[in-house]
Design a protein around this motif. Structure first.
Motif, mmCIF file in Angstrom:
data_model
loop_
_atom_site.group_PDB
_atom_site.id
_atom_site.type_symbol
_atom_site.label_atom_id
_atom_site.label_comp_id
_atom_site.label_asym_id
_atom_site.label_seq_id
_atom_site.Cartn_x
_atom_site.Cartn_y
_atom_site.Cartn_z
ATOM 1 N N GLY A 1 55.133 -15.683 44.213
ATOM 2 C CA GLY A 1 56.444 -16.193 43.804
ATOM 3 C C GLY A 1 56.497 -16.737 42.397
ATOM 4 O O GLY A 1 57.575 -17.052 41.889
ATOM 5 N N SER A 2 55.331 -16.855 41.756
ATOM 6 C CA SER A 2 55.333 -17.367 40.380
ATOM 7 C C SER A 2 55.944 -16.337 39.428
ATOM 8 O O SER A 2 55.847 -15.134 39.651
ATOM 9 C CB SER A 2 53.912 -17.732 39.935
ATOM 10 O OG SER A 2 53.087 -16.582 39.923
ATOM 11 N N GLU A 3 56.568 -16.864 38.387
ATOM 12 C CA GLU A 3 57.227 -15.994 37.422
ATOM 13 C C GLU A 3 56.187 -15.374 36.489
ATOM 14 O O GLU A 3 55.226 -16.023 36.089
ATOM 15 C CB GLU A 3 58.246 -16.809 36.607
ATOM 16 C CG GLU A 3 59.212 -15.961 35.832
ATOM 17 C CD GLU A 3 60.339 -16.787 35.218
ATOM 18 O OE1 GLU A 3 60.895 -16.315 34.222
ATOM 19 O OE2 GLU A 3 60.634 -17.872 35.742
ATOM 20 N N TRP A 4 56.394 -14.103 36.172
ATOM 21 C CA TRP A 4 55.504 -13.432 35.238
ATOM 22 C C TRP A 4 55.599 -14.085 33.864
ATOM 23 O O TRP A 4 56.660 -14.620 33.486
ATOM 24 C CB TRP A 4 55.895 -11.973 35.063
ATOM 25 C CG TRP A 4 55.518 -11.071 36.201
ATOM 26 C CD1 TRP A 4 54.687 -11.354 37.250
ATOM 27 C CD2 TRP A 4 55.966 -9.734 36.404
ATOM 28 N NE1 TRP A 4 54.596 -10.273 38.082
ATOM 29 C CE2 TRP A 4 55.372 -9.262 37.578
ATOM 30 C CE3 TRP A 4 56.810 -8.898 35.701
ATOM 31 C CZ2 TRP A 4 55.586 -7.987 38.064
ATOM 32 C CZ3 TRP A 4 57.031 -7.618 36.185
ATOM 33 C CH2 TRP A 4 56.416 -7.175 37.349
ATOM 34 N N ALA A 5 54.516 -14.007 33.122
ATOM 35 C CA ALA A 5 54.520 -14.488 31.746
ATOM 36 C C ALA A 5 55.584 -13.734 30.966
ATOM 37 O O ALA A 5 55.767 -12.527 31.149
ATOM 38 C CB ALA A 5 53.149 -14.267 31.107
ATOM 39 N N LYS A 6 56.301 -14.468 30.160
ATOM 40 C CA LYS A 6 57.337 -13.830 29.344
ATOM 41 C C LYS A 6 56.690 -12.908 28.335
ATOM 42 O O LYS A 6 55.595 -13.152 27.842
ATOM 43 C CB LYS A 6 58.189 -14.878 28.619
ATOM 44 C CG LYS A 6 58.921 -15.815 29.546
ATOM 45 C CD LYS A 6 59.975 -15.091 30.330
ATOM 46 C CE LYS A 6 60.726 -16.067 31.226
ATOM 47 N NZ LYS A 6 61.360 -15.433 32.338
ATOM 48 N N GLY A 7 57.368 -11.850 28.052
ATOM 49 C CA GLY A 7 56.872 -10.898 27.069
ATOM 50 C C GLY A 7 58.035 -10.104 26.522
ATOM 51 O O GLY A 7 59.200 -10.393 26.801
ATOM 52 N N ALA A 8 57.705 -9.105 25.780
ATOM 53 C CA ALA A 8 58.750 -8.242 25.237
ATOM 54 C C ALA A 8 59.475 -7.577 26.399
ATOM 55 O O ALA A 8 58.864 -6.944 27.243
ATOM 56 C CB ALA A 8 58.132 -7.193 24.327
ATOM 57 N N LYS A 9 60.760 -7.754 26.450
ATOM 58 C CA LYS A 9 61.544 -7.131 27.507
ATOM 59 C C LYS A 9 62.067 -5.807 27.007
ATOM 60 O O LYS A 9 62.729 -5.732 25.984
ATOM 61 C CB LYS A 9 62.685 -8.040 27.955
ATOM 62 C CG LYS A 9 62.199 -9.246 28.706
ATOM 63 C CD LYS A 9 63.327 -9.943 29.401
ATOM 64 C CE LYS A 9 62.775 -11.080 30.217
ATOM 65 N NZ LYS A 9 63.749 -11.676 31.063
ATOM 66 N N LEU A 10 61.729 -4.799 27.760
ATOM 67 C CA LEU A 10 62.153 -3.463 27.415
ATOM 68 C C LEU A 10 63.140 -3.018 28.485
ATOM 69 O O LEU A 10 62.862 -3.114 29.670
ATOM 70 C CB LEU A 10 60.943 -2.524 27.366
ATOM 71 C CG LEU A 10 59.828 -3.032 26.437
ATOM 72 C CD1 LEU A 10 58.555 -2.244 26.664
ATOM 73 C CD2 LEU A 10 60.262 -2.937 24.994
ATOM 74 N N LYS A 11 64.297 -2.586 28.044
ATOM 75 C CA LYS A 11 65.357 -2.217 28.980
ATOM 76 C C LYS A 11 65.707 -3.408 29.874
ATOM 77 O O LYS A 11 66.027 -3.251 31.044
ATOM 78 C CB LYS A 11 64.976 -0.987 29.782
ATOM 79 C CG LYS A 11 64.809 0.242 28.904
ATOM 80 C CD LYS A 11 64.776 1.499 29.706
ATOM 81 C CE LYS A 11 64.684 2.679 28.738
ATOM 82 N NZ LYS A 11 64.625 3.946 29.425
ATOM 83 N N GLY A 12 65.571 -4.619 29.345
ATOM 84 C CA GLY A 12 65.976 -5.828 30.058
ATOM 85 C C GLY A 12 64.970 -6.380 31.038
ATOM 86 O O GLY A 12 65.188 -7.417 31.632
ATOM 87 N N LYS A 13 63.842 -5.713 31.259
ATOM 88 C CA LYS A 13 62.865 -6.160 32.249
ATOM 89 C C LYS A 13 61.469 -6.133 31.645
ATOM 90 O O LYS A 13 61.121 -5.233 30.893
ATOM 91 C CB LYS A 13 62.873 -5.247 33.482
ATOM 92 C CG LYS A 13 64.200 -5.144 34.195
ATOM 93 C CD LYS A 13 64.429 -6.320 35.081
ATOM 94 C CE LYS A 13 65.737 -6.125 35.844
ATOM 95 N NZ LYS A 13 66.123 -7.287 36.549
ATOM 96 N N THR A 14 60.656 -7.111 32.020
ATOM 97 C CA THR A 14 59.255 -7.113 31.624
ATOM 98 C C THR A 14 58.526 -6.002 32.373
ATOM 99 O O THR A 14 58.772 -5.781 33.552
ATOM 100 C CB THR A 14 58.613 -8.475 31.944
ATOM 101 O OG1 THR A 14 59.342 -9.490 31.251
ATOM 102 C CG2 THR A 14 57.164 -8.531 31.520
ATOM 103 N N LEU A 15 57.627 -5.323 31.717
ATOM 104 C CA LEU A 15 56.813 -4.228 32.240
ATOM 105 C C LEU A 15 57.594 -2.943 32.510
ATOM 106 O O LEU A 15 57.083 -2.055 33.173
ATOM 107 C CB LEU A 15 56.067 -4.615 33.526
ATOM 108 C CG LEU A 15 54.899 -5.564 33.407
ATOM 109 C CD1 LEU A 15 54.163 -5.663 34.749
ATOM 110 C CD2 LEU A 15 53.916 -5.136 32.346
#
Length: 143
Positions: free
Chosen positions: A57-71
């Motif tokens: 349930g933990s939030e993923w580390a923020k990163g470059a969002k591509l197409k609005g979603k991480t990864l």
């Protein structure tokens, strides 16, 4: 024998022995159950890409969002979940065959890539597995 007692003899309970035999036979090959569990886990894994949350349930580390979603760039990683699913009579393995999947799931400090776990059991997965198992056994008993 002193006191009071009673005996339960399963052979005397009409149909119960046959039902137990069917359940035992069904449990010898759990491939259909493992397939159902694998599909359910693939669905929750897929949802993690939409929510950006790990199995715990933990939030993923923020990163470059591509197409609005991480990864998610072209969706290759998300869409590869299940491409390497392995089902046996008593287990199921899901994951991604993509070379970079492990680095994203577990992190890769040398490449400055934070952990964004998408594989694993979490949330309601255990309840879902329990429900699927109960349904499987009930179907075996009903035949």
């Amino acid at each position: 024998m002193a006191g009071a007692s009673f005996t339960v003899d399963l052979t005397e309970i009409s149909g119960l022995a046959a039902q137990l035999a069917r359940a035992e036979k069904a449990s010898a090959d759990l491939t259909p159950l493992m397939d159902d569990i694998g599909l359910a886990l693939e669905t929750t894994t897929d949802e993690r890409f939409d929510t950006g949350r790990a199995p715990d349930g933990s939030e993923w580390a923020k990163g470059a969002k591509l197409k609005g979603k991480t990864l998610i760039l072209d969706g290759f990683l998300k869409n590869s979940i299940g491409d390497s699913r392995i089902i046996t009579a008593n287990s199921v393995t899901i994951g991604s065959p993509l070379e970079y999947a492990r680095a994203h799931d577990r992190g890769y400090p040398e490449g400055n890539l934070p952990k964004r776990q998408f594989l694993g059991i979490g949330g309601d997965d255990e309840d879902t597995i329990g429900e699927l198992t109960a349904d499987f056994l009930l179907q075996a008993l009903a035949v």
